[in-house]
Design a protein around this motif. Structure first.
Motif, PDB file in Angstrom:
ATOM      1  N   ASN A 136     -11.326  25.356 104.202  1.00 25.96           N
ATOM      2  CA  ASN A 136     -11.253  25.733 102.786  1.00 25.96           C
ATOM      3  C   ASN A 136     -12.110  26.957 102.503  1.00 25.96           C
ATOM      4  OD1 ASN A 136      -9.449  23.822 101.821  1.00 25.96           O
ATOM      5  ND2 ASN A 136     -11.032  22.279 101.532  1.00 25.96           N
ATOM      6  N   THR A 137     -13.324  26.951 103.043  1.00 29.19           N
ATOM      7  CA  THR A 137     -14.227  28.098 102.864  1.00 29.19           C
ATOM      8  C   THR A 137     -13.658  29.345 103.528  1.00 29.19           C
ATOM      9  OG1 THR A 137     -16.180  26.668 102.748  1.00 29.19           O
ATOM     10  CG2 THR A 137     -16.546  28.976 103.334  1.00 29.19           C
ATOM     11  N   ILE A 138     -13.151  29.194 104.732  1.00 26.97           N
ATOM     12  CA  ILE A 138     -12.575  30.334 105.458  1.00 26.97           C
ATOM     13  C   ILE A 138     -11.411  30.929 104.670  1.00 26.97           C
ATOM     14  CG2 ILE A 138     -11.459  31.087 107.593  1.00 26.97           C
ATOM     15  CD1 ILE A 138     -14.369  30.300 107.976  1.00 26.97           C
ATOM     16  N   ALA A 139     -10.535  30.068 104.174  1.00 24.09           N
ATOM     17  CA  ALA A 139      -9.354  30.543 103.448  1.00 24.09           C
ATOM     18  C   ALA A 139      -9.737  31.207 102.128  1.00 24.09           C
ATOM     19  CB  ALA A 139      -8.397  29.377 103.195  1.00 24.09           C
ATOM     20  N   LEU A 140     -10.735  30.660 101.437  1.00 25.75           N
ATOM     21  CA  LEU A 140     -11.175  31.248 100.167  1.00 25.75           C
ATOM     22  C   LEU A 140     -11.738  32.648 100.382  1.00 25.75           C
ATOM     23  CD1 LEU A 140     -11.755  31.073  97.151  1.00 25.75           C
ATOM     24  CD2 LEU A 140     -13.873  29.856  97.681  1.00 25.75           C
ATOM     25  N   LEU A 141     -12.595  32.798 101.386  1.00 27.57           N
ATOM     26  CA  LEU A 141     -13.158  34.111 101.694  1.00 27.57           C
ATOM     27  C   LEU A 141     -12.068  35.092 102.113  1.00 27.57           C
ATOM     28  CD1 LEU A 141     -16.375  33.075 103.669  1.00 27.57           C
ATOM     29  CD2 LEU A 141     -16.293  34.118 101.408  1.00 27.57           C
ATOM     30  N   PHE A 142     -11.135  34.624 102.926  1.00 23.33           N
ATOM     31  CA  PHE A 142     -10.033  35.461 103.394  1.00 23.33           C
ATOM     32  C   PHE A 142      -9.203  35.989 102.225  1.00 23.33           C
ATOM     33  CE2 PHE A 142      -5.454  35.418 104.555  1.00 23.33           C
ATOM     34  CZ  PHE A 142      -5.444  36.503 105.430  1.00 23.33           C
ATOM     35  N   ALA A 143      -8.885  35.095 101.288  1.00 18.49           N
ATOM     36  CA  ALA A 143      -8.067  35.485 100.138  1.00 18.49           C
ATOM     37  C   ALA A 143      -8.792  36.505  99.264  1.00 18.49           C
ATOM     38  CB  ALA A 143      -7.711  34.248  99.324  1.00 18.49           C
ATOM     39  N   MET A 144     -10.072  36.272  99.004  1.00 18.31           N
ATOM     40  CA  MET A 144     -10.829  37.204  98.160  1.00 18.31           C
ATOM     41  C   MET A 144     -10.982  38.560  98.838  1.00 18.31           C
ATOM     42  SD  MET A 144     -11.237  35.733  95.351  1.00 18.31           S
ATOM     43  CE  MET A 144     -12.221  37.039  94.623  1.00 18.31           C
ATOM     44  N   MET A 145     -11.109  38.575 100.159  1.00 15.04           N
ATOM     45  CA  MET A 145     -11.195  39.848 100.888  1.00 15.04           C
ATOM     46  C   MET A 145      -9.921  40.661 100.712  1.00 15.04           C
ATOM     47  SD  MET A 145     -13.045  38.693 104.454  1.00 15.04           S
ATOM     48  CE  MET A 145     -14.745  38.128 104.486  1.00 15.04           C
ATOM     49  N   ILE A 146      -8.774  39.998 100.733  1.00 14.88           N
ATOM     50  CA  ILE A 146      -7.491  40.690 100.544  1.00 14.88           C
ATOM     51  C   ILE A 146      -7.402  41.281  99.136  1.00 14.88           C
ATOM     52  CG2 ILE A 146      -5.010  40.333 100.288  1.00 14.88           C
ATOM     53  CD1 ILE A 146      -5.120  38.409 102.631  1.00 14.88           C
ATOM     54  N   ILE A 147      -7.744  40.482  98.131  1.00 15.12           N
ATOM     55  CA  ILE A 147      -7.660  40.950  96.740  1.00 15.12           C
ATOM     56  C   ILE A 147      -8.565  42.157  96.520  1.00 15.12           C
ATOM     57  CG2 ILE A 147      -8.182  40.344  94.344  1.00 15.12           C
ATOM     58  CD1 ILE A 147      -7.321  37.463  95.009  1.00 15.12           C
ATOM     59  N   VAL A 148      -9.799  42.059  96.982  1.00 16.61           N
ATOM     60  CA  VAL A 148     -10.754  43.149  96.772  1.00 16.61           C
ATOM     61  C   VAL A 148     -10.377  44.370  97.605  1.00 16.61           C
ATOM     62  CG1 VAL A 148     -13.167  43.832  97.009  1.00 16.61           C
ATOM     63  CG2 VAL A 148     -12.601  41.577  96.135  1.00 16.61           C
TER      64      VAL A 148
ATOM     65  N   SER B 136      -6.645  27.342  96.696  1.00 18.38           N
ATOM     66  CA  SER B 136      -5.224  27.560  96.394  1.00 18.38           C
ATOM     67  C   SER B 136      -5.042  28.680  95.384  1.00 18.38           C
ATOM     68  CB  SER B 136      -4.596  26.267  95.855  1.00 18.38           C
ATOM     69  OG  SER B 136      -4.657  25.239  96.824  1.00 18.38           O
ATOM     70  N   ILE B 137      -5.929  28.735  94.379  1.00 16.57           N
ATOM     71  CA  ILE B 137      -5.852  29.800  93.375  1.00 16.57           C
ATOM     72  C   ILE B 137      -6.080  31.160  94.033  1.00 16.57           C
ATOM     73  CG2 ILE B 137      -6.994  30.782  91.337  1.00 16.57           C
ATOM     74  CD1 ILE B 137      -7.607  27.875  90.484  1.00 16.57           C
ATOM     75  N   ALA B 138      -7.097  31.240  94.878  1.00 16.80           N
ATOM     76  CA  ALA B 138      -7.405  32.506  95.549  1.00 16.80           C
ATOM     77  C   ALA B 138      -6.272  32.936  96.468  1.00 16.80           C
ATOM     78  CB  ALA B 138      -8.708  32.379  96.340  1.00 16.80           C
ATOM     79  N   LEU B 139      -5.720  32.006  97.229  1.00 17.97           N
ATOM     80  CA  LEU B 139      -4.616  32.328  98.131  1.00 17.97           C
ATOM     81  C   LEU B 139      -3.384  32.764  97.348  1.00 17.97           C
ATOM     82  CD1 LEU B 139      -4.947  29.445 100.763  1.00 17.97           C
ATOM     83  CD2 LEU B 139      -5.255  31.893 101.188  1.00 17.97           C
ATOM     84  N   ALA B 140      -3.139  32.113  96.217  1.00 20.20           N
ATOM     85  CA  ALA B 140      -1.998  32.496  95.378  1.00 20.20           C
ATOM     86  C   ALA B 140      -2.176  33.920  94.861  1.00 20.20           C
ATOM     87  CB  ALA B 140      -1.855  31.522  94.216  1.00 20.20           C
ATOM     88  N   GLY B 141      -3.404  34.250  94.433  1.00 15.73           N
ATOM     89  CA  GLY B 141      -3.693  35.600  93.960  1.00 15.73           C
ATOM     90  C   GLY B 141      -3.507  36.639  95.049  1.00 15.73           C
ATOM     91  N   ALA B 142      -3.983  36.319  96.251  1.00 15.14           N
ATOM     92  CA  ALA B 142      -3.876  37.262  97.370  1.00 15.14           C
ATOM     93  C   ALA B 142      -2.419  37.513  97.751  1.00 15.14           C
ATOM     94  CB  ALA B 142      -4.660  36.722  98.573  1.00 15.14           C
ATOM     95  N   ILE B 143      -1.649  36.439  97.863  1.00 16.57           N
ATOM     96  CA  ILE B 143      -0.238  36.580  98.235  1.00 16.57           C
ATOM     97  C   ILE B 143       0.535  37.322  97.149  1.00 16.57           C
ATOM     98  CG2 ILE B 143       1.903  35.328  98.678  1.00 16.57           C
ATOM     99  CD1 ILE B 143      -0.024  35.320 101.012  1.00 16.57           C
ATOM    100  N   LEU B 144       0.259  36.989  95.883  1.00 14.68           N
ATOM    101  CA  LEU B 144       0.932  37.657  94.773  1.00 14.68           C
ATOM    102  C   LEU B 144       0.651  39.154  94.786  1.00 14.68           C
ATOM    103  CD1 LEU B 144       2.529  37.658  92.118  1.00 14.68           C
ATOM    104  CD2 LEU B 144       0.401  37.097  90.917  1.00 14.68           C
ATOM    105  N   LEU B 145      -0.608  39.533  94.994  1.00 12.11           N
ATOM    106  CA  LEU B 145      -0.960  40.955  94.996  1.00 12.11           C
ATOM    107  C   LEU B 145      -0.328  41.679  96.181  1.00 12.11           C
ATOM    108  CD1 LEU B 145      -2.475  43.208  93.637  1.00 12.11           C
ATOM    109  CD2 LEU B 145      -4.541  42.554  94.891  1.00 12.11           C
ATOM    110  N   MET B 146      -0.275  41.028  97.338  1.00 15.78           N
ATOM    111  CA  MET B 146       0.361  41.644  98.502  1.00 15.78           C
ATOM    112  C   MET B 146       1.864  41.839  98.264  1.00 15.78           C
ATOM    113  SD  MET B 146      -1.575  39.847 101.753  1.00 15.78           S
ATOM    114  CE  MET B 146      -0.773  40.882 102.975  1.00 15.78           C
ATOM    115  N   LEU B 147       2.492  40.862  97.598  1.00 10.97           N
ATOM    116  CA  LEU B 147       3.922  40.992  97.291  1.00 10.97           C
ATOM    117  C   LEU B 147       4.176  42.115  96.290  1.00 10.97           C
ATOM    118  CD1 LEU B 147       4.962  37.231  97.008  1.00 10.97           C
ATOM    119  CD2 LEU B 147       5.709  38.854  98.761  1.00 10.97           C
TER     120      LEU B 147
END
Length: 429
Positions: free
Chosen positions: A54-66, A250-261
């Motif tokens: 969970n921690t790994i995925a949260l950090l990963f998602a925020m790195m993509i967004i930023v 899940s929120i962070a991953l959704a944000g990351a995927i949405l921004l990449m799309l």
């Protein structure tokens, strides 16, 4: 024998991480793999029990967004506009940069913010012919203080939030933002007093600031409004998470995927993924494996018993001890390994009759994040700033920083002690 082996492996890895001679991700990974080879735990336990995905995925998602948002130049644009707003005057510029760094670190992670702010401030100090060191030190200190205020601001808070499910994004805001705000104001006054003469002793040509065009840093492409929209949407999701009944990851991953799309026409997925701080993520994985070894052989259980024995199970004593112990140690070693080791220890305290652990979690968060200002080794953000500054020939020395940072830590811990005592502990005395 296995207990001694795990302890030796952990200490050796810890010392090597402190020395920074070898990449810390390699050290942590090697330690974890060595424990696998020794049979301390099997591969299923390593991947399913000890690595906190969970921690790994949260950090990963925020790195993509930023990462995507940073490509638009939005952060540099805001910094330059604010610098022009103060007309390039050194002391107001110090205040603005500190406030911007602290606020950014609270909502976007301090390591990312310093990566964006340092190049901007180096450009400004060259044009104004003023010393860079006061601003670099202010950025480091502000990033660690600001990152303390929210769940996503500093990696220790992310780890605590993932370990304790009821400590939501809003809980961190409610419980930590008040004391962090007080600490930031006090420390900012201290920095202004400390550097006032150095920054105002020379004649400054403030007109030079107007030669920088903020719009030159802004990439006016469709990705800009999309990035701002997703960033605001994701942070709003964090804030309203208790009402959404969706976990932060899940929120962070959704944000990351949405921004990449939304931005795939401008930024290819493979290019975005290259910008992810994979070294940091693999360091976390190795770290979880190292701490898993300590848990597997019972060392953490003994630490918990020792802590309860020393404090006699008294909640106020335990909370204050954790605050100061974590704060002082985090100044000399990276706070991430220490927090990773302390989380299972605090969870173990339930077995000894402590039902209300929240004061301990807030003490751990405050100590770990604020203690990172003690030395250059105390936080990842510190080392990032020092590395960027060295490339610009503005070396921040270990001794120079500790002269400023360690008093800041003592002030921060004293204020935190008063806050924790009167908000959480006075009823237990």
């Amino acid at each position: 024998m296995s207990t001694l082996a795990v302890f030796v492996i952990f200490i050796i890895c810890y010392m090597l991480i402190m020395l920074e001679k070898i990449d810390r991700a390699l050290i942590a990974g090697a330690g974890g793999v060595f424990m696998l080879l020794m049979g301390i735990y099997d591969i299923d336990a390593a991947f399913l029990k000890y690595i906190d995905w969970n921690t790994i995925a949260l950090l990963f998602a925020m790195m993509i967004i930023v990462s995507i948002t940073g490509k638009t130049g939005m952060f540099e644009y805001v910094a330059i506009v604010l610098a022009k707003w103060v007309n390039g005057r050194p002391i107001p510029l110090l205040i603005v940069i500190s406030v911007l760094t602290a606020m950014g670190s609270a909502f976007l992670a301090n390591v990312t913010i310093v990566l964006l702010i340092v190049p901007v401030i180096m450009t400004l100090v060259r044009l104004l012919c003023i010393p860079a060191i006061p601003y670099l030190i202010a950025i480091i200190i502000s990033s660690n203080i600001g990152g303390t205020a929210t769940l996503i601001g500093d990696p220790p808070n992310v780890m605590i939030g993932q370990a304790v499910k009821h400590l939501s994004f809003n809980a961190f805001l409610t419980h930590l933002t008040p004391v962090v705000s007080i600490i930031f104001i006090v420390v900012l006054i201290y920095l202004i007093f400390l550097y006032k003469f150095e920054l105002t002793s020379k004649t400054i040509n403030t007109k030079q600031i107007h030669t920088i065009q903020a719009k030159d840093y802004l990439q006016k492409t469709p990705a800009l409004p999309k990035s701002i929209f997703v960033l605001i949407l994701t942070i709003s999701g964090f804030m309203f998470q208790p009402l959404l009944f969706v976990d932060l990851t899940s929120i962070a991953l959704a944000g990351a995927i949405l921004l990449m799309l939304l931005t795939h026409d401008e930024y290819r997925a493979d290019d975005v993924l290259k910008q992810v701080e994979w070294t940091t993520l693999f360091f976390f994985i190795g770290l979880f494996l190292l701490v898993g070894g300590l848990e597997e052989v019972g060392i953490l259980d003994e630490l918990a018993r020792g802590l309860v024995l020393y404090t006699e199970g008294d909640l106020p004593k335990t909370s204050i001890l954790i605050l100061w112990l974590t704060g002082l140690l985090s100044g000399f070693v990276d706070n991430i390994p220490f927090v990773a080791a302390m989380i299972p220890v605090i969870l173990e305290l339930k077995e000894y009759g402590m039902t209300n652990l929240d004061p301990l979690w807030w003490s751990l968060a405050l100590g770990a994040c604020l203690g990172g200002n003690g030395t250059l080794l105390g936080s990842s953000a510190n080392l990032v700033v020092a590395g960027l500054a060295k490339k610009e020939k503005a070396d921040v020395s270990f001794v120079e920083f500790i002269k400023v940072g360690f008093p800041v830590v003592l002030m921060s811990l004293f204020i935190s002690t008063v806050y924790v005592y009167f908000r959480y502990l006075v009823h237990f005395m």
